[in-house]
Design a protein around this motif. Structure first.
Motif, PDB file in Angstrom:
ATOM      1  N   LEU A 181       0.811  -1.216   0.000  1.00 14.20           N
ATOM      2  CA  LEU A 181       0.000   0.000   0.000  1.00 14.20           C
ATOM      3  C   LEU A 181       0.841   1.262   0.000  1.00 14.20           C
ATOM      4  O   LEU A 181       0.412   2.302  -0.509  1.00 14.20           O
ATOM      5  CB  LEU A 181      -0.927  -0.001   1.220  1.00 14.20           C
ATOM      6  CG  LEU A 181      -2.057  -1.025   1.222  1.00 14.20           C
ATOM      7  CD1 LEU A 181      -2.764  -1.031   2.569  1.00 14.20           C
ATOM      8  CD2 LEU A 181      -3.051  -0.746   0.108  1.00 14.20           C
ATOM      9  N   SER A 182       2.040   1.199   0.589  1.00 12.57           N
ATOM     10  CA  SER A 182       2.872   2.393   0.704  1.00 12.57           C
ATOM     11  C   SER A 182       3.825   2.565  -0.471  1.00 12.57           C
ATOM     12  O   SER A 182       4.815   3.300  -0.365  1.00 12.57           O
ATOM     13  CB  SER A 182       3.684   2.325   2.003  1.00 12.57           C
ATOM     14  OG  SER A 182       4.486   1.158   2.027  1.00 12.57           O
ATOM     15  N   SER A 183       3.563   1.933  -1.579  1.00 13.51           N
ATOM     16  CA  SER A 183       4.419   2.086  -2.757  1.00 13.51           C
ATOM     17  C   SER A 183       4.227   3.481  -3.348  1.00 13.51           C
ATOM     18  O   SER A 183       3.317   4.230  -2.992  1.00 13.51           O
ATOM     19  CB  SER A 183       4.091   1.011  -3.792  1.00 13.51           C
ATOM     20  OG  SER A 183       2.745   1.129  -4.215  1.00 13.51           O
ATOM     21  N   THR A 184       5.089   3.829  -4.262  1.00 15.67           N
ATOM     22  CA  THR A 184       5.026   5.153  -4.894  1.00 15.67           C
ATOM     23  C   THR A 184       3.808   5.305  -5.785  1.00 15.67           C
ATOM     24  O   THR A 184       3.418   6.424  -6.117  1.00 15.67           O
ATOM     25  CB  THR A 184       6.303   5.409  -5.701  1.00 15.67           C
ATOM     26  OG1 THR A 184       6.471   4.349  -6.656  1.00 15.67           O
ATOM     27  CG2 THR A 184       7.516   5.440  -4.779  1.00 15.67           C
ATOM     28  N   GLU A 185       3.212   4.230  -6.196  1.00 17.77           N
ATOM     29  CA  GLU A 185       2.024   4.290  -7.048  1.00 17.77           C
ATOM     30  C   GLU A 185       0.840   4.761  -6.222  1.00 17.77           C
ATOM     31  O   GLU A 185       0.524   4.186  -5.179  1.00 17.77           O
ATOM     32  CB  GLU A 185       1.740   2.913  -7.647  1.00 17.77           C
ATOM     33  CG  GLU A 185       0.565   2.894  -8.604  1.00 17.77           C
ATOM     34  CD  GLU A 185       0.851   3.681  -9.860  1.00 17.77           C
ATOM     35  OE1 GLU A 185      -0.109   4.212 -10.446  1.00 17.77           O
ATOM     36  OE2 GLU A 185       2.026   3.773 -10.249  1.00 17.77           O
ATOM     37  N   ARG A 186       0.157   5.818  -6.671  1.00 12.73           N
ATOM     38  CA  ARG A 186      -0.953   6.405  -5.927  1.00 12.73           C
ATOM     39  C   ARG A 186      -2.290   6.274  -6.651  1.00 12.73           C
ATOM     40  O   ARG A 186      -3.266   6.928  -6.273  1.00 12.73           O
ATOM     41  CB  ARG A 186      -0.685   7.889  -5.660  1.00 12.73           C
ATOM     42  CG  ARG A 186       0.441   8.128  -4.676  1.00 12.73           C
ATOM     43  CD  ARG A 186       0.160   7.491  -3.338  1.00 12.73           C
ATOM     44  NE  ARG A 186       1.225   7.677  -2.372  1.00 12.73           N
ATOM     45  CZ  ARG A 186       1.259   7.131  -1.158  1.00 12.73           C
ATOM     46  NH1 ARG A 186       0.276   6.336  -0.798  1.00 12.73           N
ATOM     47  NH2 ARG A 186       2.263   7.355  -0.358  1.00 12.73           N
ATOM     48  N   THR A 187      -2.341   5.442  -7.663  1.00 11.57           N
ATOM     49  CA  THR A 187      -3.609   5.235  -8.353  1.00 11.57           C
ATOM     50  C   THR A 187      -4.532   4.409  -7.464  1.00 11.57           C
ATOM     51  O   THR A 187      -4.081   3.682  -6.576  1.00 11.57           O
ATOM     52  CB  THR A 187      -3.370   4.497  -9.677  1.00 11.57           C
ATOM     53  OG1 THR A 187      -2.692   3.266  -9.410  1.00 11.57           O
ATOM     54  CG2 THR A 187      -2.527   5.355 -10.612  1.00 11.57           C
ATOM     55  N   PRO A 188      -5.844   4.527  -7.652  1.00 15.68           N
ATOM     56  CA  PRO A 188      -6.776   3.737  -6.835  1.00 15.68           C
ATOM     57  C   PRO A 188      -6.511   2.244  -6.953  1.00 15.68           C
ATOM     58  O   PRO A 188      -6.236   1.717  -8.036  1.00 15.68           O
ATOM     59  CB  PRO A 188      -8.145   4.122  -7.404  1.00 15.68           C
ATOM     60  CG  PRO A 188      -7.944   5.475  -7.987  1.00 15.68           C
ATOM     61  CD  PRO A 188      -6.548   5.483  -8.530  1.00 15.68           C
ATOM     62  N   LEU A 189      -6.578   1.571  -5.809  1.00 18.97           N
ATOM     63  CA  LEU A 189      -6.298   0.137  -5.744  1.00 18.97           C
ATOM     64  C   LEU A 189      -7.614  -0.598  -5.478  1.00 18.97           C
ATOM     65  O   LEU A 189      -8.327  -0.291  -4.520  1.00 18.97           O
ATOM     66  CB  LEU A 189      -5.306  -0.167  -4.618  1.00 18.97           C
ATOM     67  CG  LEU A 189      -4.970  -1.637  -4.378  1.00 18.97           C
ATOM     68  CD1 LEU A 189      -4.287  -2.237  -5.592  1.00 18.97           C
ATOM     69  CD2 LEU A 189      -4.103  -1.796  -3.142  1.00 18.97           C
ATOM     70  N   ARG A 190      -7.933  -1.533  -6.346  1.00 17.99           N
ATOM     71  CA  ARG A 190      -9.155  -2.304  -6.193  1.00 17.99           C
ATOM     72  C   ARG A 190      -8.876  -3.515  -5.302  1.00 17.99           C
ATOM     73  O   ARG A 190      -7.992  -4.330  -5.588  1.00 17.99           O
ATOM     74  CB  ARG A 190      -9.681  -2.763  -7.555  1.00 17.99           C
ATOM     75  CG  ARG A 190     -11.021  -3.492  -7.476  1.00 17.99           C
ATOM     76  CD  ARG A 190     -11.499  -3.888  -8.864  1.00 17.99           C
ATOM     77  NE  ARG A 190     -12.770  -4.577  -8.803  1.00 17.99           N
ATOM     78  CZ  ARG A 190     -13.949  -3.985  -8.798  1.00 17.99           C
ATOM     79  NH1 ARG A 190     -14.026  -2.654  -8.841  1.00 17.99           N
ATOM     80  NH2 ARG A 190     -15.069  -4.676  -8.750  1.00 17.99           N
ATOM     81  N   LEU A 191      -9.634  -3.605  -4.219  1.00 22.62           N
ATOM     82  CA  LEU A 191      -9.456  -4.697  -3.275  1.00 22.62           C
ATOM     83  C   LEU A 191     -10.293  -5.898  -3.698  1.00 22.62           C
ATOM     84  O   LEU A 191     -11.378  -5.747  -4.267  1.00 22.62           O
ATOM     85  CB  LEU A 191      -9.872  -4.266  -1.866  1.00 22.62           C
ATOM     86  CG  LEU A 191      -9.083  -3.132  -1.217  1.00 22.62           C
ATOM     87  CD1 LEU A 191      -9.637  -2.845   0.170  1.00 22.62           C
ATOM     88  CD2 LEU A 191      -7.601  -3.461  -1.143  1.00 22.62           C
ATOM     89  N   LYS A 192      -9.787  -7.075  -3.369  1.00 22.23           N
ATOM     90  CA  LYS A 192     -10.554  -8.290  -3.593  1.00 22.23           C
ATOM     91  C   LYS A 192     -11.532  -8.439  -2.432  1.00 22.23           C
ATOM     92  O   LYS A 192     -11.126  -8.480  -1.258  1.00 22.23           O
ATOM     93  CB  LYS A 192      -9.629  -9.505  -3.671  1.00 22.23           C
ATOM     94  CG  LYS A 192     -10.360 -10.811  -3.950  1.00 22.23           C
ATOM     95  CD  LYS A 192      -9.386 -11.945  -4.144  1.00 22.23           C
ATOM     96  CE  LYS A 192     -10.122 -13.251  -4.444  1.00 22.23           C
ATOM     97  NZ  LYS A 192     -10.937 -13.155  -5.663  1.00 22.23           N
TER      98      LYS A 192
END
Length: 892
Positions: free
Chosen positions: A145-156
């Motif tokens: 979650l703390s990666s540099t990628e800040r795009t929305p993350l879809r949870l399973k």
């Protein structure tokens, strides 16, 4: 008791990155699905959860994630300078800000307004609860979650019970992770409770999707409360079936639920397997034991249950066997023994250890469904007629380590589980009016089951109400700040289990029972029972709970006018980087308090009293000194309207029809459609400028108040400076202070007076302590008890109203005197009638016509007894006469 070191630290305020974590989109309106037709709040607001320093919050019905420790570390007090940008550069900057946001959006396929976020004990799952649906989300690791990628993350996610928790069915009020369930990255156990009193146990397995469709155990409490046999069907009605009407639909409408413990080593063994359910009218019910098919047993659980059940069964069989009326207790205890025996008989090959806990199977004998115990009620006064439960917590009793370690040489378990606490269950309830009721359950809740459907084995069980001892009731919301949509919620403290936080619509309060619980525990465990009743009365009549308001919102603040009308549940974060932080939010405005170390309230009150004594000694014949430090309050939060986008930018898309947009590029023509468009734009712009005016006016008032407070501070400093100057100035013969003079004798005299005052206070304290120890340290003698009884009898007779049939004290005294005189006269006549005797052993000679001969020794013994009786009566009469004379003198 924790003290507020600061309110809302700068790294949580605008324009810090952490403040954007709670910022709502101004273009989106607040969803009204969590409000009823009157706009009142109809449920708890638990949209804030945490996993260590990671925080999950619901903003604009989106789940956002952020690591507060990282945000605090990245925050810099120096603002970043940015060059002026044009329109193109501004749009590009906004897109870059969105990409480099300090939080991450977690997208989930959830319909409806999210009302609760509940994270599993191991942090692998998160339950997302709406009004009618429950979704289980798989939480990624922190590094992902703390990666540099800040795009929305879809949870399973998995929907829990697609045909059970749906909109046509009853709403979900609570979702609880079972404290004794098996929690891993693959398995979990959650319990859901709906408003129609249906309890369902879900044993989740990611490898078995069928476990998300149907619960492993389902119980309808409305059926169970009237059940007479364990063979009955207590399953709730399925989807689409007519449930009919029942009075229990109102009396057993569930408000909330919680487990009696959190599976800590020092808790009672029955506590974590007891589910408490609170009904809206105020009744409480308990299900014990409520276990999944596989459950974790702590190292002390089975030994503690054995140490409780086996001796009790032996005592009941020995003392009450064959006695009518004791059969129910005997059979109930045998049920517990059979349940425990099935656990002991499990094959050791099927038992595995997970973090020191054993994985056991749920016993099927006597039944997998326990008996519903309750209702538990407390005697509320007439002033508590608004008893509408919103939330409650259960503080479990401590583990009886003395009974557990009886006959054992190894004290490892005892040292591990040694913790202070009361042997009774403490129940704290909150109502919609903001009142908190603190009760004690003295009998204890143990495992109970309904009997089998066989004749002459068990009497028909009756669900009799059990009494709760009401200890204290607190008003946490002032009358002028009380809101109609208040839904108070509790947050447990991490330092003490007898402390908690209460979140209402506009404030957060800290309530502690630790001091009272320690004193009560010491009194209960004391072997000396002399004066115990007196000390218990003092404990119960005094202050039970210590309360302090940590966060208080001003409802007249324009920055809160457009926000929701209720605070979210408070979180207590304790970390080396964050310190001890109490966090909540309302709309786009975070509210936080940094707490300092715990302080002893007794020492604090004693130091305050000493300071007051020294102030009175040093400021005699002077005006009272105003405090230099004003009470702390929350810092100024910039209203969201200052950061909102211009409303006319989206005016065309929202208010102008598509077929009329082409006319906007043409010259303005006077027409009804043009007039309507201009009027609509004026309404939108007027509302926006009105909010800006209110926010600017509030900022102006705050600046004026700050100037006034600074003026008061300067005046106080000047007064203190004058007093410091006068402290060491010399006093002349005329009694006036001499300017520019200094004298050490003046300071020495003041210091000696302060020391003397301190010695007097210490001596008074020691004298009072010695007197109290003497009163409570030895039992009363028989003489003291008789004297107390005589004084009470005399005071009752004097204070009692005299009627025509009752006899006054003076009449009784005259009667006693007359009887005494008659007795004395008779004794004298008897003595005169007796002839003198020459020898003590010679018998008295009496004529044959008189009475028979009586030995002289017996006669003299009788006379001596009579004289002693007369003397005692005379002494009593003289004492009563003297007391009446003293009373008459005092009354006159």
């Amino acid at each position: 008791m924790p003290k507020a070191a600061s309110h809302t630290p700068p790294w949580l305020c605008r324009p810090s990155p952490a403040a954007s974590f709670f910022t709502r989109d101004p273009s989106k309106k607040h969803d009204s699905r969590i409000q009823n037709e009157n706009g009142e709040y109809i449920g708890p607001q638990r949209t804030l959860a945490h996993r260590d320093t990671e925080v999950f919050a619901v903003v604009d019905n989106q789940i956002r994630w952020a690591d507060l420790a990282t945000l605090k570390a990245e925050w810099s007090p120096k603002p970043k300078s940015s060059p002026k940008k044009g329109k193109a550069s501004t749009k590009k900057g906004i897109e870059e800000d969105e990409k480099t946001a300090s939080y991450r959006i977690l997208t989930v396929p959830v319909y409806g307004q999210i009302k609760q976020l509940v994270i599993s004990p191991n942090g692998a799952f998160m339950a997302i609860v709406t009004a009618h649906t429950v979704h289980i989300a798989i939480l990624p690791d922190r590094s992902h979650l703390s990666s540099t990628e800040r795009t929305p993350l879809r949870l399973k996610t998995y929907q829990l019970g697609p045909t059970t928790h749906v909109i046509p069915e009853s709403p979900v009020v609570s979702a609880l992770w079972h404290p004794l369930g098996v929690h891993s990255n693959v398995e979990a156990c959650i319990v859901t409770i709906t408003a129609d009193a249906a309890v369902r146990v879900w044993e989740l397995d990611r490898n078995n999707h069928w476990s998300f469709d149907r619960p492993s155990l389902a119980i309808d409490l409305k059926k169970l409360v009237d059940g007479t046999s364990s063979d009955e069907d207590f399953t709730p009605l399925g989807f689409g079936k007519n449930k009919g009407f029942s009075a229990d639909s109102f009396d057993m409408e569930v408000a909330t639920a919680c487990f009696g413990g959190t599976a800590q080593p020092a808790e009672d063994a029955w506590a974590p397997m007891t589910l408490w359910v609170a009904m809206r009218p105020g009744d409480l019910y308990a299900l014990c034991p409520l276990l999944p098919s596989k459950w974790r047993a702590l190292p002390a659980t089975i030994p503690a249950l054995s140490a409780t059940i086996v001796p009790k069964l032996a005592v009941i069989e020995e003392q009450y066997s064959g006695i009518e009326g004791a059969d129910d207790d005997l059979i109930a205890c045998r049920q517990q023994y059979e349940w425990l025996k099935e656990i002991d008989d499990q094959n050791s090959a099927n038992i595995s250890d997970v973090d020191g806990a054993e994985i056991l199977k749920r016993p099927s004998n006597p039944s997998v469904i326990p008996r519903l115990q309750g209702p538990f009620q407390f005697d509320a006064d007439e002033q508590f007629n608004d008893l509408e439960i919103t939330d409650f917590i259960i503080i479990p009793p401590r583990l009886d380590t003395a009974a557990l370690m009886t006959g054992e040489d190894d004290e490892g378990i005892l040292e591990e589980n040694a913790e202070e606490g009361l042997p009774y269950t403490t129940v704290c309830l909150s109502t919609s009016s903001g009142r908190v009721h603190i009760c004690l359950e003295l009998d204890g809740v143990e495992g109970q089951w309904l009997p089998k459907a066989k004749a002459n084995t068990f009497t028909t069980p009756l669900s009799e109400p059990a009494d709760l001892l009401l200890v204290e009731s607190l008003d946490t919301v002032r009358e002028n700040l009380r809101e109609a949509n208040c839904w108070p919620t509790f947050t447990l403290d991490t330092d003490s289990r007898y402390s908690f936080y209460l979140t209402t619509s506009n404030n957060v309060s800290f309530i502690s029972l630790s001091s009272w619980a320690q004193r009560l525990e010491a009194e209960i465990q004391s072997e000396d029972t002399a004066g115990s009743q007196f000390r218990l009365n003092v404990l119960c009549d005094g202050n039970i709970a210590a309360r302090e308001v940590l966060i208080q919102l001003n409802e007249n603040d324009p920055s809160l006018s457009e926000e929701p009308k209720h605070l979210t549940n408070a979180l207590l974060l304790s970390d080396y980087d964050l310190g001890q932080l109490l966090l909540t939010y309302r709309g786009s405005t975070p509210q936080a308090v940094e707490l300092d170390e715990q302080q002893n309230p007794v020492l604090a009150s004693f130091s305050e009293s000493l300071c007051g004594d020294f102030d009175r000694l040093a400021t005699q014949n002077l005006q009272p000194l105003q405090p230099l430090h004003k009470p702390r309050r929350s810092p100024y939060q910039v209203p969201a309207i200052f950061y909102a986008n211009e409303p006319l930018k989206s005016f065309v898309d929202e208010h102008v029809p598509h077929r009329h947009r082409s006319t906007l590029h043409e010259p303005i023509r006077l027409s009804p459609s043009t007039l309507d468009m201009i009027a609509a734009a004026h309404r939108v712009l007027a509302a926006h400028t009105g909010s800006l005016e209110k926010a600017a006016a509030d900022l102006f008032r705050r600046c004026e108040r700050l100037r006034g407070e600074m003026r008061d501070q300067l005046e106080s400093i000047a007064i203190v400076a004058d007093r410091i100057k006068n402290v060491s100035s010399h006093i002349g013969e005329d009694g006036q202070r001499q300017e520019g003079s200094r004298s050490e004798d003046v300071l020495n005299d003041r210091l000696d007076a302060a020391k003397q005052r301190q010695k007097q206070l210490a001596q008074r304290y020691s004298d009072i302590r010695s007197k109290m120890s003497k009163l409570g340290g030895r039992p009363l003698s028989e003489k003291e008890k008789s004297w107390i009884g005589e004084v009470d009898l005399l005071s009752t007779a004097i204070e009692k109203k005299v009627t025509d049939e009752e006899q006054t004290m003076r009449t009784r005294l005259e009667t006693a005197k007359s009887l005494a005189e008659e007795l004395l006269a008779e004794v004298k006549e008897i003595a005169k009638a007796q002839p003198p005797s020459t020898s003590e052993d010679h018998a008295i000679t009496i004529s044959p016509s008189s009475q028979p001969k009586i030995p002289q020794k017996l006669q003299r013994a009788k006379v001596v007894d009579a004289m002693k009786m007369v003397e005692r009566e005379s002494a009593v009469i003289d004492a009563i006469t003297e007391r009446l004379e003293r009373l008459n003198t005092s009354f006159s």
